[in-house]
Design a protein around this motif. Structure first.
Motif: not given
Length: 182
Positions: A51-52, A54, A56-58, A63
């Motif tokens: 999660s940290r 990221k 999914r998004t970074a 990531a």
């Protein structure tokens, strides 16, 4: 105690912790129960790390680099307790598979199977972690410490092994965006 003796009994662990044997046995019915609890805690930390980072998004290169930093931190802090594979729950595996699918979609690698990519990454993680500190492969740059040299080696080697088009620019970008380690 587990750092000294990976096969230490609950009694020895209790003694080392300054606890009565009965206190430890109330919490953990067996050594296996203790190791299972440690694996569960490590798994939770891996999920939090995903999660940290990221995943999914970074940008996927960033990531991967950030996640690899966190994984090495976890390996160092939990080296005594459990093998990292014990913490590879479905949530952790799914997060890693998502990261490798995103790397493929971004054109950073050509390997098509995220599960294969994950297996390559984890195998290389083990090998990079086992390198002696004076290994020429870990020769840190003027700005990288040993852990950062391990992170860079693992990211670079993983991308190359997965037929990546890694030219160093994405790693430089990830290094610039990564927080400074003290």
């Amino acid at each position: 105690m587990l750092a000294v003796d990976a096969n230490a009994s609950l009694e020895r662990i209790a003694d080392a912790a300054g606890l009565a044997r009965a206190t430890v046995h109330r919490r953990f019915s067996s050594r296996t129960a203790l190791l299972d609890a440690l694996a569960e805690q490590l798994s939770e930390r891996y999920v939090a790390g995903l999660s940290r980072a990221k995943v999914r998004t970074a940008p996927p290169h960033f990531a991967l680099h950030r996640l690899t930093e966190m994984v090495f931190d976890l390996k160092v802090s939990h080296r005594f307790a459990v093998q990292p594979t014990a913490a590879l729950t479905p949530d952790v595996l799914d997060g890693l598979d998502l990261l490798f699918a995103r790397l493929r979609d971004a054109g950073a690698i050509t390997a098509a199977d995220p599960a294969w990519c994950r297996r390559v990454y984890l195998a290389l993680l083990h090998e990079v972690d086992d390198l002696p500190a004076d290994s020429p492969a870990l020769a840190p740059s003027a700005t990288a410490d040993e852990t950062e040299a391990r992170v860079n080696l693992l990211v670079r080697t993983t991308l190359g092994a997965l037929d990546g088009t890694h030219d160093g620019s994405a790693l430089s970008l990830a290094n610039q965006a990564a927080p400074v380690r003290s």
